[in-house]
Design a protein around this motif. Structure first.
Motif, PDB file in Angstrom:
ATOM      1  N   GLU A 547      20.860  53.851  44.314  1.00  0.00           N
ATOM      2  CA  GLU A 547      20.474  53.680  42.916  1.00  0.00           C
ATOM      3  C   GLU A 547      19.833  54.935  42.316  1.00  0.00           C
ATOM      4  O   GLU A 547      19.275  54.879  41.218  1.00  0.00           O
ATOM      5  N   THR A 548      19.874  56.029  43.022  1.00  0.00           N
ATOM      6  CA  THR A 548      19.207  57.246  42.544  1.00  0.00           C
ATOM      7  C   THR A 548      20.188  58.175  41.833  1.00  0.00           C
ATOM      8  O   THR A 548      21.411  58.058  41.982  1.00  0.00           O
ATOM      9  N   GLU A 549      19.631  59.126  41.082  1.00  0.00           N
ATOM     10  CA  GLU A 549      20.412  60.174  40.430  1.00  0.00           C
ATOM     11  C   GLU A 549      20.103  61.510  41.111  1.00  0.00           C
ATOM     12  O   GLU A 549      19.083  61.651  41.796  1.00  0.00           O
ATOM     13  N   LEU A 550      20.964  62.489  40.893  1.00  0.00           N
ATOM     14  CA  LEU A 550      20.813  63.782  41.560  1.00  0.00           C
ATOM     15  C   LEU A 550      19.465  64.428  41.248  1.00  0.00           C
ATOM     16  O   LEU A 550      18.848  65.046  42.120  1.00  0.00           O
ATOM     17  N   ASN A 551      19.007  64.286  40.017  1.00  0.00           N
ATOM     18  CA  ASN A 551      17.740  64.929  39.651  1.00  0.00           C
ATOM     19  C   ASN A 551      16.522  64.201  40.219  1.00  0.00           C
ATOM     20  O   ASN A 551      15.387  64.628  40.010  1.00  0.00           O
ATOM     21  N   GLU A 552      16.754  63.108  40.941  1.00  0.00           N
ATOM     22  CA  GLU A 552      15.652  62.349  41.527  1.00  0.00           C
ATOM     23  C   GLU A 552      15.513  62.587  43.028  1.00  0.00           C
ATOM     24  O   GLU A 552      14.624  62.021  43.658  1.00  0.00           O
ATOM     25  N   VAL A 553      16.407  63.435  43.588  1.00  0.00           N
ATOM     26  CA  VAL A 553      16.383  63.641  45.032  1.00  0.00           C
ATOM     27  C   VAL A 553      16.039  65.075  45.373  1.00  0.00           C
ATOM     28  O   VAL A 553      16.152  65.988  44.539  1.00  0.00           O
ATOM     29  N   THR A 554      15.616  65.264  46.615  1.00  0.00           N
ATOM     30  CA  THR A 554      15.285  66.585  47.145  1.00  0.00           C
ATOM     31  C   THR A 554      16.139  66.852  48.384  1.00  0.00           C
ATOM     32  O   THR A 554      16.362  65.949  49.201  1.00  0.00           O
ATOM     33  N   PHE A 555      16.620  68.081  48.515  1.00  0.00           N
ATOM     34  CA  PHE A 555      17.319  68.518  49.721  1.00  0.00           C
ATOM     35  C   PHE A 555      16.362  69.404  50.513  1.00  0.00           C
ATOM     36  O   PHE A 555      15.932  70.453  50.030  1.00  0.00           O
ATOM     37  N   ALA A 556      16.013  68.978  51.707  1.00  0.00           N
ATOM     38  CA  ALA A 556      15.117  69.771  52.557  1.00  0.00           C
ATOM     39  C   ALA A 556      15.225  69.274  53.986  1.00  0.00           C
ATOM     40  O   ALA A 556      15.480  68.089  54.236  1.00  0.00           O
ATOM     41  N   GLY A 557      15.041  70.186  54.926  1.00  0.00           N
ATOM     42  CA  GLY A 557      15.050  69.815  56.340  1.00  0.00           C
ATOM     43  C   GLY A 557      16.363  69.236  56.800  1.00  0.00           C
ATOM     44  O   GLY A 557      16.401  68.444  57.759  1.00  0.00           O
ATOM     45  N   GLY A 558      17.479  69.578  56.138  1.00  0.00           N
ATOM     46  CA  GLY A 558      18.780  69.035  56.516  1.00  0.00           C
ATOM     47  C   GLY A 558      18.998  67.618  56.025  1.00  0.00           C
ATOM     48  O   GLY A 558      19.945  66.950  56.473  1.00  0.00           O
ATOM     49  N   ARG A 559      18.140  67.131  55.131  1.00  0.00           N
ATOM     50  CA  ARG A 559      18.230  65.767  54.617  1.00  0.00           C
ATOM     51  C   ARG A 559      18.285  65.793  53.100  1.00  0.00           C
ATOM     52  O   ARG A 559      17.887  66.776  52.459  1.00  0.00           O
ATOM     53  N   VAL A 560      18.745  64.681  52.528  1.00  0.00           N
ATOM     54  CA  VAL A 560      18.630  64.437  51.106  1.00  0.00           C
ATOM     55  C   VAL A 560      17.832  63.148  50.954  1.00  0.00           C
ATOM     56  O   VAL A 560      18.169  62.119  51.547  1.00  0.00           O
ATOM     57  N   PHE A 561      16.725  63.187  50.201  1.00  0.00           N
ATOM     58  CA  PHE A 561      15.843  62.028  50.129  1.00  0.00           C
ATOM     59  C   PHE A 561      15.278  61.873  48.715  1.00  0.00           C
ATOM     60  O   PHE A 561      15.264  62.816  47.908  1.00  0.00           O
ATOM     61  N   PHE A 562      14.829  60.648  48.440  1.00  0.00           N
ATOM     62  CA  PHE A 562      14.206  60.317  47.162  1.00  0.00           C
ATOM     63  C   PHE A 562      12.895  61.091  47.054  1.00  0.00           C
ATOM     64  O   PHE A 562      12.028  60.990  47.908  1.00  0.00           O
ATOM     65  N   THR A 563      12.761  61.872  46.021  1.00  0.00           N
ATOM     66  CA  THR A 563      11.612  62.769  45.905  1.00  0.00           C
ATOM     67  C   THR A 563      10.285  62.012  45.948  1.00  0.00           C
ATOM     68  O   THR A 563       9.323  62.465  46.585  1.00  0.00           O
ATOM     69  N   GLU A 564      10.233  60.856  45.297  1.00  0.00           N
ATOM     70  CA  GLU A 564       8.980  60.109  45.234  1.00  0.00           C
ATOM     71  C   GLU A 564       8.677  59.341  46.521  1.00  0.00           C
ATOM     72  O   GLU A 564       7.552  58.889  46.721  1.00  0.00           O
ATOM     73  N   ASP A 565       9.688  59.191  47.385  1.00  0.00           N
ATOM     74  CA  ASP A 565       9.498  58.493  48.653  1.00  0.00           C
ATOM     75  C   ASP A 565      10.392  59.144  49.704  1.00  0.00           C
ATOM     76  O   ASP A 565      11.531  58.718  49.912  1.00  0.00           O
ATOM     77  N   PRO A 566       9.924  60.209  50.379  1.00  0.00           N
ATOM     78  CA  PRO A 566      10.746  60.955  51.331  1.00  0.00           C
ATOM     79  C   PRO A 566      11.320  60.108  52.465  1.00  0.00           C
ATOM     80  O   PRO A 566      12.284  60.522  53.118  1.00  0.00           O
ATOM     81  N   SER A 567      10.744  58.914  52.709  1.00  0.00           N
ATOM     82  CA  SER A 567      11.301  58.075  53.779  1.00  0.00           C
ATOM     83  C   SER A 567      12.661  57.495  53.388  1.00  0.00           C
ATOM     84  O   SER A 567      13.429  57.069  54.257  1.00  0.00           O
ATOM     85  N   ARG A 568      12.957  57.477  52.114  1.00  0.00           N
ATOM     86  CA  ARG A 568      14.240  56.963  51.632  1.00  0.00           C
ATOM     87  C   ARG A 568      15.236  58.121  51.562  1.00  0.00           C
ATOM     88  O   ARG A 568      15.307  58.840  50.563  1.00  0.00           O
ATOM     89  N   GLY A 569      15.965  58.335  52.636  1.00  0.00           N
ATOM     90  CA  GLY A 569      16.916  59.429  52.649  1.00  0.00           C
ATOM     91  C   GLY A 569      17.880  59.351  53.806  1.00  0.00           C
ATOM     92  O   GLY A 569      17.761  58.497  54.685  1.00  0.00           O
ATOM     93  N   VAL A 570      18.860  60.255  53.799  1.00  0.00           N
ATOM     94  CA  VAL A 570      19.846  60.344  54.878  1.00  0.00           C
ATOM     95  C   VAL A 570      20.046  61.816  55.217  1.00  0.00           C
ATOM     96  O   VAL A 570      19.770  62.705  54.400  1.00  0.00           O
ATOM     97  N   SER A 571      20.546  62.088  56.405  1.00  0.00           N
ATOM     98  CA  SER A 571      20.828  63.471  56.773  1.00  0.00           C
ATOM     99  C   SER A 571      22.149  63.908  56.163  1.00  0.00           C
ATOM    100  O   SER A 571      23.019  63.075  55.859  1.00  0.00           O
ATOM    101  N   ILE A 572      22.276  65.214  55.977  1.00  0.00           N
ATOM    102  CA  ILE A 572      23.518  65.761  55.431  1.00  0.00           C
ATOM    103  C   ILE A 572      24.688  65.448  56.349  1.00  0.00           C
ATOM    104  O   ILE A 572      25.784  65.078  55.894  1.00  0.00           O
TER     105      ILE A 572
END
Length: 743
Positions: A547-572
């Motif tokens: 349910e997220t948009e590109l401007n709401e996520v962060t790419f870091a540490g080989g993962r893409v995650f919800f900026t406001e909740d880094p636990s919500r993410g997947v690895s590249i």
């Protein structure tokens, strides 16, 4: 550094550093192939005339010598059409080696000896006997100054001086305080550690793989293809490492032409390496004679600026630099006249050398500003602030960003400028006179079209490539940081490839535009990868990012995650596996934003220098330098600092050491070696402190980064000269400032 920290802005050590310090980095003259032949150039000993006869019999009699090429037997495979010019060629007719019997400058290549070993080729070259018919030459700029002319348009970066504004000469004559002086600078040569060399690998199918000392593999490729009537797919140029260039590698130099000619004629692989002496036989920083006249009110307000410059060029090309334009841009003044002329001499065409034009023009202007400050009894910094230009006076355009005031204030504070006693000869340290001087620096911030390829593999590794160069500026490292930062993968997962004409298009590495141009392409290519990875990540079963948009996520540490909740993410790699792809590739061409044309984009600096002069002997040394730089976003503070330190050292060298001496009777550069061409050694370089002023620029390029290669040297020579005046009370306007001139 943790994998989650942002690579841009980190002081990362050079990613290719280990290869260089362990000797694994290979340069143009180090690539080999069984049966490789070696070429040695024979250079003319006169400056002007004709070859009456050339006897190669003794050279050919040496066992192991295969051929001696001269103008009499050069193969017809070389195309001597002068309509084609390389990417950095000025207006005129480019020089072609072995074109005929005419000698147009001292040191001109007149023969190529090809042998089985380098030593044999060099010995045989000494046996070639030449008889000349000499003609009267002219290599004295002052003697021909009256024959100067406005340069013809042609060189890509040249901008003619703007038209006069106001009535500069009339305002000068009426000004309350006036300074009118002549400043001169000598010929300088680049002298990079790596000599120019070209290794041409002749393939069985007749195609060529070239290893060239160059700042632009695509320029060398297109040059060879056009000159020798080859398809670009028949020529591949590689230059993975360059041992310094500073502008000497922007144009293809004559060893490339000769090596390709010999390889095609003999159908063998050939290497041609120039000697240190021959490094003085192509291109140099041009000699200049400049007049700067300033008129001001008693309160320091500039009422008139006049800047006239004469520089030398060759007989066959109009080489020109932007020397005087800075005097109309740097300070606010209603009455300005700027003139620039070139004087043809019997020498080879000058070529760009670090900060071409600016380092010369601002030496004269900033010296004159110091003289004006002294006449006014005014602080040199205060004079510059009094005439600070909020907009570009030459064009009326706003600056995309300009933190020069911060450079003045932060540099002065760090240096301790407020403690300066303005009276010359008033500050001492034992038997030494102490002088404090300062100057302003400026350089254009530019972006050129550039392309980059980014390939993301399912194992999480990222390979990015562009045909750009790394001449020691840290390109490998900066591009690695930009790619890792943009896609959010660890630095160790990124490989950046460069220096290969088969890679995506890149401009020449010069003008301080590589990070701006290639870096923007790398960023945009990696952003394209991000978009695709994000789409796949959203489509994962029960994806936390559905349910997220590109401007709401962060790419870091080989993962893409919800900026406001880094636990919500997947690895590249997770996203790629789900999509069933092993590799994802994007190729992007980055173009300058048209909005840039409505702004003036510049880097700025303020340089503060301390010198100590032995009162009895006149021995000078620069003991302390503070250089404050406004260069936009700094990608890597460590390599950036090194760039500025290198520029400062060269500025000290320009002020006190460097000069290529010309014998007007012979028309020849006499100190053509590293023993007699003086450059600073460790004992000449003391404390250098670099300050990077915070500067945000959203217009200059997508990264907000301005180039740093040139700005470090600009203004340094003037600051040193101004400090020497403050120490001694004697103004030397003729560079370099040597003992004899001071005593």
């Amino acid at each position: 550094m943790t994998t989650s920290s942002k690579p841009i802005g980190q002081p990362i050590s050079r990613v290719e550093g280990r290869l260089k310090v362990t000797g694994q980095a290979k340069y143009a003259g180090e690539f080999n192939k069984p049966g490789l032949l070696y070429g040695m150039v024979v250079s003319s000993t006169i400056a002007k005339g004709r070859i009456k006869s050339i006897d190669t019999s003794a050279a050919l009699a040496v066992p192991g010598v295969l051929h001696v090429f001269t103008h009499e037997n050069r193969p017809s495979t070389a195309w001597f059409d002068r309509n084609y010019k390389d990417d950095d060629a000025p207006a005129g007719s480019p020089f072609r080696p072995l074109d005929g019997a005419d000698i147009i400058y001292s040191g001109q290549p007149i023969a190529l000896v090809v042998a089985e070993t380098f030593e044999l080729a060099r010995h045989a070259a000494s046996l070639v006997r030449v008889e000349y018919k000499t003609q009267e030459h002219e290599t004295d700029l002052r003697a021909r100054q009256h024959k100067g002319h406005e340069p013809a348009p042609g060189k890509g970066g040249y901008q003619p001086p703007p038209k006069p504004r106001g009535q500069a000469d009339k305002a000068l004559s009426k000004a309350s305080v006036q300074v009118d002086a002549e400043y001169s600078s000598p010929v300088e040569h680049h002298n990079p550690m790596e000599p120019h060399a070209s290794t041409v690998i002749y393939e069985d199918d007749g195609t060529l793989t070239l290893y060239d000392k160059t700042q632009g593999v695509m320029n060398s490729q297109q040059y060879v293809a056009k000159i020798f009537k080859l398809g670009e797919n028949e020529v591949r140029v590689r230059s993975p490492f360059v041992g310094g260039a500073f502008g000497s590698g922007l144009r293809p130099q004559y060893q490339l032409f000769l090596a390709v000619m010999a390889a095609r004629e003999l159908k063998r692989s050939v290497r041609v390496t120039l000697t240190r002496q021959q490094m003085f036989t192509f291109g140099h920083r041009p000699q200049t004679i400049q007049r700067v006249a300033l008129g001001a009110r008693e309160d320091g307000t500039l009422e008139s600026v006049v800047h006239e410059a004469f520089a030398e060029t060759s007989r066959f090309e109009d080489y020109c630099e932007v020397v005087v334009n800075w005097s109309g841009q740097l300070y606010a003044c209603d009455n300005v006249r700027l003139e620039y002329k070139v004087v043809p001499l019997d020498q080879y065409t000058p070529v760009d050398m670090r900060a071409p034009g600016a380092v010369l023009g601002l030496y004269a202007l900033e010296s004159a500003m110091d003289e004006l400050a002294h006449e006014l009894g005014m602080c040199p910094v205060a004079l510059r602030l009094k005439n600070y230009a909020e907009k570009d006076p030459n064009t009326g355009r706003p600056f995309s960003s300009k933190e020069l005031k911060a450079c003045y204030s932060q540099g002065a504070e760090r240096f301790g400028w407020s403690k300066r006693n303005a009276t010359p000869r008033s500050m001492r340290d034992g038997k030494h006179l102490v002088g404090w001087g300062m100057a302003t620096g400026s350089w254009d911030a530019m972006q050129q079209p550039a392309s980059a390829r980014a390939v993301l593999s399912i194992d999480g590794t990222l390979t990015v490539s562009s045909a750009t160069s790394d001449i020691g500026t840290g390109t490998y490292t900066a591009m690695t940081q930009i790619a890792a930062d943009t896609l959010g993968v660890p630095l160790e997962a990124v490989t950046f490839k460069l220096g290969d004409s088969s890679l995506p298009m890149s401009p020449l590495e010069g003008g301080s535009w590589t990070v701006s141009s290639v870096g923007s392409a790398v960023k945009q290519a990696c952003e394209k990868l991000r978009e695709q990875v994000f789409k796949w990540a959203r489509k994962l079963e029960k994806s936390p990012l559905a349910e997220t948009e590109l401007n709401e996520v962060t790419f870091a540490g080989g993962r893409v995650f919800f900026t406001e909740d880094p636990s919500r993410g997947v690895s590249i790699t997770q996203a790629m596996r789900h999509a069933g792809v092993l590799h994802l590739e994007e190729v992007v061409t980055s173009l300058p934003n048209p909005v840039q044309k409505t702004y003036t984009m510049s880097t700025h600096s303020a340089v503060f220098v301390e010198v100590k002069v032995d009162e009895e002997l006149g021995v000078m040394k620069v003991t302390r330098v503070v250089s404050a730089i406004a260069g936009g976003r700094i990608i890597n503070p460590k390599t950036a600092r090194s760039q500025i330190i290198g520029g400062v050292v060269w500025g000290i060298s320009m002020a006190l050491h460097e000069e290529t001496a010309v014998d007007p009777n012979l028309g020849r550069f006499m100190n053509h070696n590293l023993a007699e061409y003086h450059v600073p050694v460790h004992a000449d370089v003391h404390d250098i402190e670099v300050i990077f002023v915070d500067e945000e620029d959203t217009i200059v390029n997508p990264l907000g980064a301005k180039g740093l290669g040139e700005i470090g040297i600009v203004g340094v020579a003037a600051a040193v000269a101004n400090a020497i005046f403050h120490a001694t009370g004697k103004r030397v306007r003729d560079l370099p400032i040597t003992l004899d001139k001071l005593l």
